[in-house]
Design a protein around this motif. Structure first.
Motif, PDB file in Angstrom:
ATOM      1  N   ASP A 178      -6.200  10.898   0.561  1.00 12.60           N
ATOM      2  CA  ASP A 178      -6.412   9.468   0.183  1.00 12.60           C
ATOM      3  C   ASP A 178      -6.808   9.523  -1.430  1.00 12.60           C
ATOM      4  OD1 ASP A 178      -5.788   8.812   2.379  1.00 12.60           O
ATOM      5  OD2 ASP A 178      -7.376   7.189   2.670  1.00 12.60           O
ATOM      6  N   ARG A 202      -0.117  10.446   6.370  1.00 13.67           N
ATOM      7  CA  ARG A 202      -1.105   9.829   5.518  1.00 13.67           C
ATOM      8  C   ARG A 202      -0.562   9.472   4.392  1.00 13.67           C
ATOM      9  NH1 ARG A 202      -6.788   8.531   5.262  1.00 13.67           N
ATOM     10  NH2 ARG A 202      -6.289   8.928   7.661  1.00 13.67           N
ATOM     11  N   LEU A 223       0.100   5.679   2.499  1.00 14.67           N
ATOM     12  CA  LEU A 223      -0.329   5.193   1.227  1.00 14.67           C
ATOM     13  C   LEU A 223       0.497   4.703   0.197  1.00 14.67           C
ATOM     14  CD1 LEU A 223      -2.687   8.352   0.733  1.00 14.67           C
ATOM     15  CD2 LEU A 223      -3.447   6.199   0.696  1.00 14.67           C
TER      16      LEU A 223
END
Ligand SMILES: Cc1ncc(COP(=O)(O)O)c(C=O)c1O
Length: 399
Positions: free
Chosen positions: A47, A77, A81
């Motif tokens: 992230d 992930r 995002l």
């Protein structure tokens, strides 16, 4: 670099939380649960890297380059995002497809492809491909009307650790003829791309490539340019310091501001996103004094998770997990991998406190081009990957 320098070097890493990756207690807990060698993929770090690069390149769509690390949890992930994906093989197409990513979220950037690779990507719904030569252009004649091509231009990068323009990319002189060839066969050319080389230490290489691309687009103003793809190459800290990404991208954004109106910008980062997201945990399995140096034999080496030392020219920061007195005694040491090959050496001339069999070492910045190119030479299995949500968080369980 001696051990104190390495510890200091960890402290100077990209953001303060990184120090916490060396929160010894959390790492000890992981070591108690998992047999070494293993790698720890920290999704929180994914992230952080993605958001930092997106903030540094606010008007650029990021297409994560799967080749650097293709772990499904990392891809999931990044999908969350809002990342897009850069694919190069049928295997990569099938992997993202299995994770619910659609073809319109991807570009196919391999400049050299078999027809079956083009067909499979099209079947997936990916219609944007990179081309850099006439033989490749011919492969697209049957697909006129179905594809949008991006032409890759070569800009040599002596400052990059891996100069990818040696192998791929047409010259600026060849570019107009390739564009004409496409037009003559009814194929749309919509963009230009380049890759300045991986771990590119100066933003000026990107800047010069952007400027040349902008000039080429302006000269060929009859083409309906939709994209400029500025590739990857964004650097991370290994042994040498690099500019923070926000600073690195300032002159690149300035150069991008000169693009003709309506041209969108893509980038294909690999290393910048995956590199800092993974560490490797290894054990000392043997030790010997040979001449003036201590040799420590680890349970993984350059044929495994440290393969990037051979293929990617990387030298990973590595340090013992056990607490030691930084003012204590240090000895010239060699860290060797487990295989019977003498090139299997992870670090030479490193100053370390005395280690014992069973001691743990941590290699950092080990997400990019590591497990991706690991082998099972000597029948040593590749290190497994333990995925955690946040290695800094003591409550964080392996996923
Ligand atoms: C076509 C292409 N795009 C993107 C990348 C990723 O580059 P980096 O890891 O330097 O960001 C590579 C690396 O080899 C590449 O070949």
């Amino acid at each position: 670099m001696d051990t104190q320098d390495i510890i200091q070097h960890f402290a100077e890493q990209t953001h303060p939380d990184e120090l916490e990756q060396f929160d010894r207690a959390s790492l000890q807990e992981l070591v108690a649960k998992h047999e070494t060698p293993f790698m720890v993929l920290d999704l929180e770090e994914v992230d952080y890297q993605f958001k930092s690069l997106q903030a540094a390149l606010p008007n650029t769509k990021l297409f994560y380059a799967l080749k650097s690390l293709s772990h499904p949890e990392l891809i999931k992930r990044l999908k969350k995002l809002g990342s897009y994906f850069d694919l190069a093989t049928i295997g990569e197409v099938e992997l993202v497809e299995s994770l619910g990513i659609t073809g319109d979220q991807c570009i196919h950037t391999h400049p050299i492809k078999k027809d079956k690779e083009i067909k499979r990507a099209l079947e997936f719904g990916c219609t944007r491909f990179v081309v850099d030569n006439f033989a490749e252009m011919q492969k697209f004649y049957p697909y006129a009307g179905q594809v949008e091509l991006i032409i890759r231009v070569s800009f040599r990068s002596p400052q990059a650790v891996v100069d990818l323009s040696r192998k791929f990319g047409c010259t600026l002189e060849e570019l107009p003829r390739l564009v004409d060839d496409a037009a003559a066969h009814g194929i749309s050319v919509v963009g230009l791309s380049f890759h300045v080389g991986s771990q590119s230490m100066s933003p000026m290489t990107h800047v010069n490539a952007v400027r040349s691309s902008v000039a080429a687009m302006k000269v060929m103003s009859h083409v309906d340019w939709k994209f400029l793809d500025i590739g990857g190459g964004f650097p991370i800290v290994y042994q040498e310091s690099v500019s923070p990404i926000a600073d690195f991208c300032v002159p690149i954004n300035e150069a991008l501001a000169e693009l003709p109106q309506g041209v969108d910008v893509f980038a294909e980062p690999g290393r910048f996103i995956s590199g800092p997201a993974m560490i490797e945990v290894v054990s000392v399995v043997g030790k010997a004094k040979r001449g003036a140096r201590m040799w420590y034999y680890l349970d993984d080496g350059v044929y495994g998770g440290f393969s990037g030392q051979m293929f990617d020219h990387a030298a990973y920061p590595i340090a013992p997990l056990k607490p030691f007195d930084p003012t204590g005694e240090f000895f010239p040491s060699v860290l060797a991998g487990p295989t019977c090959d003498s090139i299997d050496v992870v670090a030479e001339d490193i100053e370390l406190p005395e280690l014992e069999v069973g001691d743990i070492l941590i290699g950092k910045q080990m997400g990019a081009y590591t497990i991706a190119s690991a082998t099972e030479f000597n029948y040593y299995p590749k290190p497994k990957v333990v995925v955690v949500e946040d290695i800094f968080d003591p409550e964080s369980e392996a996923l």
